[in-house]
Scaffold this active site. Structure first.
Site, PDB file in Angstrom:
ATOM      1  N   SER A  20       0.839  -1.199   0.000  1.00 27.39           N
ATOM      2  CA  SER A  20       0.000   0.000   0.000  1.00 27.39           C
ATOM      3  C   SER A  20       0.866   1.238   0.000  1.00 27.39           C
ATOM      4  O   SER A  20       2.055   1.197   0.330  1.00 27.39           O
ATOM      5  CB  SER A  20      -0.938   0.024   1.215  1.00 27.39           C
ATOM      6  OG  SER A  20      -0.201   0.152   2.412  1.00 27.39           O
ATOM      7  N   GLY A  21       0.241   2.344  -0.390  1.00 25.77           N
ATOM      8  CA  GLY A  21       0.890   3.641  -0.321  1.00 25.77           C
ATOM      9  C   GLY A  21       0.070   4.565   0.544  1.00 25.77           C
ATOM     10  O   GLY A  21      -1.152   4.415   0.664  1.00 25.77           O
ATOM     11  N   HIS A 242      15.121   5.562   0.817  1.00 29.21           N
ATOM     12  CA  HIS A 242      14.969   4.159   1.148  1.00 29.21           C
ATOM     13  C   HIS A 242      14.201   4.099   2.464  1.00 29.21           C
ATOM     14  O   HIS A 242      14.627   4.661   3.468  1.00 29.21           O
ATOM     15  CB  HIS A 242      16.336   3.504   1.288  1.00 29.21           C
ATOM     16  CG  HIS A 242      16.299   2.024   1.557  1.00 29.21           C
ATOM     17  ND1 HIS A 242      15.133   1.328   1.771  1.00 29.21           N
ATOM     18  CD2 HIS A 242      17.292   1.105   1.652  1.00 29.21           C
ATOM     19  CE1 HIS A 242      15.404   0.060   1.980  1.00 29.21           C
ATOM     20  NE2 HIS A 242      16.712  -0.098   1.912  1.00 29.21           N
ATOM     21  N   ASP A 243      13.053   3.433   2.466  1.00 28.74           N
ATOM     22  CA  ASP A 243      12.185   3.491   3.638  1.00 28.74           C
ATOM     23  C   ASP A 243      12.885   3.042   4.912  1.00 28.74           C
ATOM     24  O   ASP A 243      12.648   3.590   5.994  1.00 28.74           O
ATOM     25  CB  ASP A 243      10.890   2.704   3.409  1.00 28.74           C
ATOM     26  CG  ASP A 243      11.099   1.301   2.863  1.00 28.74           C
ATOM     27  OD1 ASP A 243      12.227   0.813   2.846  1.00 28.74           O
ATOM     28  OD2 ASP A 243      10.089   0.693   2.429  1.00 28.74           O
ATOM     29  N   THR A 244      13.790   2.072   4.802  1.00 31.00           N
ATOM     30  CA  THR A 244      14.502   1.634   6.000  1.00 31.00           C
ATOM     31  C   THR A 244      15.417   2.729   6.528  1.00 31.00           C
ATOM     32  O   THR A 244      15.569   2.899   7.741  1.00 31.00           O
ATOM     33  CB  THR A 244      15.315   0.363   5.730  1.00 31.00           C
ATOM     34  OG1 THR A 244      14.454  -0.626   5.173  1.00 31.00           O
ATOM     35  CG2 THR A 244      15.949  -0.174   6.994  1.00 31.00           C
ATOM     36  N   ASN A 302      18.978  -8.440   5.595  1.00 27.65           N
ATOM     37  CA  ASN A 302      17.559  -8.593   5.300  1.00 27.65           C
ATOM     38  C   ASN A 302      17.082  -9.963   5.771  1.00 27.65           C
ATOM     39  O   ASN A 302      17.691 -10.981   5.453  1.00 27.65           O
ATOM     40  CB  ASN A 302      17.307  -8.498   3.792  1.00 27.65           C
ATOM     41  CG  ASN A 302      17.412  -7.088   3.271  1.00 27.65           C
ATOM     42  OD1 ASN A 302      18.228  -6.309   3.735  1.00 27.65           O
ATOM     43  ND2 ASN A 302      16.593  -6.759   2.295  1.00 27.65           N
TER      44      ASN A 302
END
Length: 493
Positions: A20-21, A242-244, A302
């Site tokens: 999702s966004g 980068h979301d992380t 990861n």
């Protein structure tokens, strides 16, 4: 937390995840950090004859609708975009997108990885880039892409958040935290690696100039401003795209020696360092060195995260089985401890599909029994993730020469009390859980920092610690039981 005033500046965070966004607005002050989700939309990959793709046009349209909703919440000072890593779009000489971007779970990547390693061995790739070997790293995806009819027309590569920034502003660039996940970035110098690009026959001109988090990317194109209702002078700020990297920037750490687990679809478990660890031992242990904010290094591995549980739920839903998360977790709490364990990083779990059957096959292959009902599967997944967190963080600390004092577990997984407690129990370390919205908070804070409302990483993290709801878990139970389970996992891998 105080509410955001109609007259306070609003920072709009576009946060795109694997399913999702969202567009989230944030208000920031000396003791205020308030988020409001104003729009959510689905992220549904598309299987075409040529492979699995992201529907990036639907994502872009959802983002525009979200920014229009943000415009109604107050004077938007800037917009920042974060997404997952490694995936990209190719532009032709006119700046037009050449087809839908491929999804990192597309099956084309394994053979392409073998082709790259035939030209540039794993030791050299790690010596320069410092990346964990994953078959979907950008460097391998590009090898697969070169056999398509699109490739001769390609002039520019833009990673997913950079592509969306380009469509908002017309400005081309490559944000550094995401660029560092490509396998074509020099982990020491912080630049694109001419050595690797040359070795792999890639044109340097395809890779845009790098941008650090916190710089101005541009302002809105007139047609974007017209659709969203935002002023044309609205700034788009480069965040840790980068979301992380955004999530780690919002880890509420106030002490030295902390480790983090950013837990969502993936569990990213590791340490924040000042310099990369590029030893052969680190490569053999499959750790990655990715850029963080202010030149820091995210030294992590990861782990296959909550994807395992979510794919189980999707399988059960297709079969017509009720799969409410609360009921599943209650069943997991009642299930027999350590009945069976899996390695979350087994490649058989990467692709979409029937996850319970794949768990069964992995357990049978390693001489174990299969779980008893949905609660048993959930317990197997969560205990295995806790063991993977333990294994990864202990190895990271040893390889980096660090002593760990606390684990910060952020992201959606921080809401899962069983996972948080079992991570504390497995590691023997206290766990601070939250914030669940770490990625969006990091996105907003980096925009606020660019506007002078907050200081460096320590100030950002202190503000998160003061304003967000956190939960604390201390190790409980029999440590020996976790040691024995970890021994079983090690033997069976």
């Amino acid at each position: 937390m105080s509410a955001t005033s109609r007259h306070d500046p609003v920072f709009a965070a576009v946060d795109l995840g694997a399913t999702s966004g969202r567009v989230i607005t944030g208000g920031v002050g000396p003791d205020k950090l308030v988020l409001t989700e104003v729009y959510r939309f689905a992220n549904t990959p598309v299987q075409l004859p040529g492979g699995l793709h992201w529907d990036v046009l639907a994502l872009y349209q959802g983002m525009l609708h979200g920014l229009r909703a943000a415009a109604l919440s107050g004077p938007v000072a800037s917009v920042g975009i974060d997404t997952w890593a490694v995936d990209y779009g190719l532009l032709d000489s006119d700046g037009s997108l050449l087809g839908l971007p491929f999804h990192y779970r597309d099956g084309r990547n394994t053979a392409a990885a073998e082709e790259v390693l035939a030209r540039c061995d794993a030791q050299e790739l790690y010596e320069v880039g410092g990346l964990q070997h994953l078959p979907f790293n950008t460097v391998f995806q590009l090898a697969a892409h070169r056999s398509t009819a699109q490739w001769p027309a390609a002039r520019t590569l833009l990673l997913m958040p950079d592509l969306l920034v380009y469509w908002l502003t017309g400005s081309v660039g490559a944000e550094v935290t995401n660029a560092s996940t490509t396998g074509l970035f020099d982990a020491r110098s912080g630049c694109w690696s001419d050595r690797l690009l040359g070795r792999l026959g890639l044109e340097r001109s395809m890779f845009p100039a790098l941008r650090e988090p916190g710089v101005r990317a541009g302002t809105l194109l007139p047609h974007v401003a017209g659709f969203t209702g935002l002023p044309v002078e609205t700034q788009v700020t480069t965040v840790a795209s980068h979301d992380t990297a955004s999530a780690v920037a919002a880890v509420p750490a106030t002490e030295q020696g902390f480790a983090y687990v950013s837990c969502g679809t993936w569990s990213l478990a590791g340490l924040e360092l000042d310099a990369p660890v590029l030893t052969e031992e680190s490569r053999a242990a499959n750790f990655t060195n990715e850029r963080g904010v202010d030149g820091t290094v995210r030294y992590l591995r990861n782990i296959m995260g909550m994807w395992l549980l979510e794919e189980c739920r999707r399988t059960w839903e297709r079969a017509g089985t009720s799969t409410g998360l609360a009921d599943l977790l209650a069943g997991a709490a009642r299930a027999r401890p350590f009945a069976c364990v899996i390695d979350p990083d087994d490649p058989v779990f990467l692709a979409p599909g029937d996850m319970p059957s794949r768990i069964d096959a992995a357990l049978i292959r390693t001489g174990q029994g299969t779980p008893d009902g949905p609660g048993g599967y959930v317990r197997c997944v969560l205990e295995s993730l806790a063991l993977a967190h333990r294994r990864t963080l202990r190895e990271a600390a040893e390889l980096a020469g660090r002593e760990l004092t606390r684990i910060h577990l952020v992201g959606g997984g921080s809401r899962n009390e069983l996972l948080c407690q079992w991570t504390a129990d497995a590691t023997g370390l206290p766990v601070t859980a939250g914030p669940a919205e770490a990625t969006a908070l990091g996105n907003v804070l980096l925009q606020a920092r660019a506007h002078g409302l907050v200081g460096g990483l320590a100030d950002m993290r202190g503000l998160v610690a003061r304003t967000q709801e956190l939960r604390h878990y201390t190790p409980q139970g029999d440590p020996g039981a976790w040691d024995r389970a970890a021994g079983r996992l090690t033997v069976r891998l």
